[in-house]
Motif scaffolding. Structure first.
Motif, mmCIF file in Angstrom:
data_model
loop_
_atom_site.group_PDB
_atom_site.id
_atom_site.type_symbol
_atom_site.label_atom_id
_atom_site.label_comp_id
_atom_site.label_asym_id
_atom_site.label_seq_id
_atom_site.Cartn_x
_atom_site.Cartn_y
_atom_site.Cartn_z
ATOM 1 N N VAL A 106 0.835 -1.198 0.000
ATOM 2 C CA VAL A 106 0.000 0.000 0.000
ATOM 3 C C VAL A 106 0.872 1.251 0.000
ATOM 4 C CG1 VAL A 106 -2.043 -1.024 1.050
ATOM 5 C CG2 VAL A 106 -0.197 -0.246 2.520
ATOM 6 N N LYS A 107 0.338 2.327 -0.540
ATOM 7 C CA LYS A 107 1.087 3.574 -0.617
ATOM 8 C C LYS A 107 1.280 4.162 0.767
ATOM 9 C CE LYS A 107 1.275 8.080 -2.905
ATOM 10 N NZ LYS A 107 0.657 8.990 -3.895
ATOM 11 N N ARG A 108 2.493 4.635 1.046
ATOM 12 C CA ARG A 108 2.825 5.158 2.363
ATOM 13 C C ARG A 108 3.076 6.659 2.302
ATOM 14 N NH1 ARG A 108 8.132 3.018 5.468
ATOM 15 N NH2 ARG A 108 9.138 4.433 3.979
ATOM 16 N N TYR A 109 2.463 7.385 3.247
ATOM 17 C CA TYR A 109 2.669 8.816 3.379
ATOM 18 C C TYR A 109 3.411 9.108 4.674
ATOM 19 C CZ TYR A 109 -1.084 9.388 -0.117
ATOM 20 O OH TYR A 109 -1.861 9.328 -1.236
ATOM 21 N N SER A 110 4.571 9.731 4.578
ATOM 22 C CA SER A 110 5.260 10.169 5.784
ATOM 23 C C SER A 110 4.474 11.302 6.432
ATOM 24 C CB SER A 110 6.673 10.652 5.430
ATOM 25 O OG SER A 110 7.341 11.128 6.578
ATOM 26 N N PHE A 111 4.378 11.292 7.757
ATOM 27 C CA PHE A 111 3.603 12.305 8.469
ATOM 28 C C PHE A 111 4.427 12.828 9.647
ATOM 29 C CE2 PHE A 111 0.178 13.909 11.228
ATOM 30 C CZ PHE A 111 -0.513 14.684 10.305
ATOM 31 N N CYS A 112 5.172 13.900 9.376
ATOM 32 C CA CYS A 112 6.045 14.498 10.399
ATOM 33 C C CYS A 112 5.453 15.783 10.965
ATOM 34 C CB CYS A 112 7.416 14.783 9.805
ATOM 35 S SG CYS A 112 8.280 13.308 9.231
ATOM 36 N N ASP A 113 4.193 16.079 10.649
ATOM 37 C CA ASP A 113 3.585 17.347 11.042
ATOM 38 C C ASP A 113 3.153 17.377 12.509
ATOM 39 O OD1 ASP A 113 2.831 18.608 8.061
ATOM 40 O OD2 ASP A 113 2.815 16.436 8.174
ATOM 41 N N ALA A 114 2.979 16.204 13.114
ATOM 42 C CA ALA A 114 2.442 16.162 14.474
ATOM 43 C C ALA A 114 3.464 16.638 15.496
ATOM 44 C CB ALA A 114 1.989 14.751 14.819
ATOM 45 N N THR A 115 3.010 17.458 16.429
ATOM 46 C CA THR A 115 3.835 17.854 17.568
ATOM 47 C C THR A 115 3.421 17.130 18.833
ATOM 48 O OG1 THR A 115 2.368 19.747 17.971
ATOM 49 C CG2 THR A 115 4.309 20.146 16.614
ATOM 50 N N SER A 116 2.278 16.454 18.800
ATOM 51 C CA SER A 116 1.870 15.621 19.935
ATOM 52 C C SER A 116 1.014 14.462 19.441
ATOM 53 C CB SER A 116 1.100 16.438 20.979
ATOM 54 O OG SER A 116 -0.177 16.793 20.498
ATOM 55 N N VAL A 117 1.168 13.329 20.098
ATOM 56 C CA VAL A 117 0.405 12.121 19.789
ATOM 57 C C VAL A 117 -0.069 11.510 21.098
ATOM 58 C CG1 VAL A 117 0.457 9.809 18.795
ATOM 59 C CG2 VAL A 117 1.759 11.631 17.711
ATOM 60 N N LYS A 118 -1.352 11.192 21.171
ATOM 61 C CA LYS A 118 -1.888 10.504 22.340
ATOM 62 C C LYS A 118 -2.607 9.254 21.862
ATOM 63 C CE LYS A 118 -4.980 10.903 26.336
ATOM 64 N NZ LYS A 118 -5.932 11.774 27.084
ATOM 65 N N ILE A 119 -2.184 8.089 22.377
ATOM 66 C CA ILE A 119 -2.773 6.825 21.964
ATOM 67 C C ILE A 119 -3.429 6.152 23.167
ATOM 68 C CG2 ILE A 119 -2.324 4.542 20.975
ATOM 69 C CD1 ILE A 119 0.057 5.728 19.525
ATOM 70 N N ALA A 120 -4.741 5.984 23.083
ATOM 71 C CA ALA A 120 -5.481 5.212 24.088
ATOM 72 C C ALA A 120 -5.836 3.890 23.419
ATOM 73 C CB ALA A 120 -6.729 5.959 24.536
ATOM 74 N N ALA A 121 -4.871 2.961 23.422
ATOM 75 C CA ALA A 121 -5.010 1.729 22.654
ATOM 76 C C ALA A 121 -6.065 0.798 23.228
ATOM 77 C CB ALA A 121 -3.663 1.017 22.574
ATOM 78 N N ILE A 122 -6.232 0.818 24.541
ATOM 79 C CA ILE A 122 -7.185 -0.072 25.203
ATOM 80 C C ILE A 122 -8.101 0.754 26.091
ATOM 81 C CG2 ILE A 122 -7.460 -2.021 26.780
ATOM 82 C CD1 ILE A 122 -4.649 -2.924 25.932
ATOM 83 N N LYS A 123 -9.403 0.632 25.853
ATOM 84 C CA LYS A 123 -10.385 1.359 26.655
ATOM 85 C C LYS A 123 -11.503 0.401 27.054
ATOM 86 C CE LYS A 123 -11.407 5.583 25.334
ATOM 87 N NZ LYS A 123 -11.891 6.715 24.498
ATOM 88 N N THR A 124 -11.963 0.517 28.281
ATOM 89 C CA THR A 124 -13.070 -0.306 28.750
ATOM 90 C C THR A 124 -14.069 0.568 29.501
ATOM 91 O OG1 THR A 124 -11.936 -0.837 30.828
ATOM 92 C CG2 THR A 124 -11.639 -2.371 28.981
ATOM 93 N N LYS A 125 -15.286 0.063 29.631
ATOM 94 C CA LYS A 125 -16.278 0.734 30.459
ATOM 95 C C LYS A 125 -17.000 -0.306 31.301
ATOM 96 C CE LYS A 125 -20.193 0.704 27.217
ATOM 97 N NZ LYS A 125 -21.203 1.529 26.532
ATOM 98 N N ALA A 126 -17.418 0.101 32.487
ATOM 99 C CA ALA A 126 -18.131 -0.803 33.391
ATOM 100 C C ALA A 126 -19.617 -0.771 33.053
ATOM 101 C CB ALA A 126 -17.902 -0.386 34.833
ATOM 102 N N ILE A 127 -20.229 -1.953 32.999
ATOM 103 C CA ILE A 127 -21.663 -2.035 32.740
ATOM 104 C C ILE A 127 -22.318 -2.835 33.865
ATOM 105 C CG2 ILE A 127 -21.435 -1.848 30.240
ATOM 106 C CD1 ILE A 127 -21.802 -4.870 30.083
#
Length: 228
Positions: A106-127
């Motif tokens: 697949v075609k790849r685009y370099s992305f150096c524009d970000a000055t901050s990255v926040k990753i919430a890879a796993i999220k849960t909620k109580a039910i």
């Protein structure tokens, strides 16, 4: 030199963490896959056989099957030899026999524009799962889609920005990878863009923010050895 009684001890500062410096990419939607996978093993990760595949470790591919569309998606690859490669996080123990799989780079685009990255890879909620037969309250955890937030500087008319705007409008699933400087791991996430905002002031630089929703399991690849 002896320390004078009552003189405070000198503490050495310890700098933790590492500076935010990463190789970050977005990947375009694939063309119709044409490269045949002649065999896909029932191992974890699944090993694909494709004679003369031309890939290298760390490449991203799109895999597709009509027999078992559960495997359709983006993967990072760990190359074994010129005719085989591992599809990271694809659990071959669960897929059964797949004889019609194909892949494409697949075609790849370099992305150096970000000055901050926040990753919430796993999220849960109580039910509340309490039934009429329970003597007390019963709570269960339910998994929610993770999220990625990017913000930074925006330079109009860059090719990657045209691509992101188009994908946001079409609600398409795309691929995002991040490899922090100093880390041996590349991480990949299938995502959909849920918001894309510009913010500018007269005489100042354009700012942007992008919100991504993670679709499915993350991919993780040890770039030094290949993930096991």
């Amino acid at each position: 030199m002896a320390k004078t009684q009552g003189q405070p001890a000198i503490k050495k500062s310890a700098k933790r963490g590492m500076s935010f410096n990463s190789r970050t990419y977005f990947y375009d939607l694939p063309e119709t896959p044409t490269k045949v996978i002649s065999d896909l093993t029932n191992t974890k990760p699944a090993i694909a056989t494709s004679v003369g595949h031309g890939l290298k470790t760390g490449d991203a591919v799109w895999v597709e099957s009509i027999e078992n569309d559960a495997i359709n998606g983006y993967y990072l690859v760990s190359v074994s030899n010129e005719d085989s490669f591992a599809l990271m996080t694809l659990d071959g123990e669960d897929i059964g026999t797949v004889t019609d799989a194909k892949f494409t780079t697949v075609k790849r685009y370099s992305f150096c524009d970000a000055t901050s990255v926040k990753i919430a890879a796993i999220k849960t909620k109580a039910i509340d799962a309490t039934t009429i037969c329970d003597e007390g309250a019963v709570t269960e955890l339910e998994k929610e889609p993770g999220t990625i937030s990017l913000s930074g500087l925006w330079v109009p008319d860059k090719e990657v920005q045209d691509f992101l705007e188009e994908m946001a409008e079409e609600l398409e699933t795309i691929f995002f990878t991040l490899k922090p400087k100093g880390s041996k791991y590349m991480r990949g996430y299938q995502v959909k863009i849920t918001s894309l905002d510009w913010d500018g002031k007269s005489g100042d630089k354009w700012q942007f923010s992008i919100e991504l929703q993670i679709n499915g399991r993350s991919r993780k690849l040890d770039m030094t050895t290949g993930a096991k």
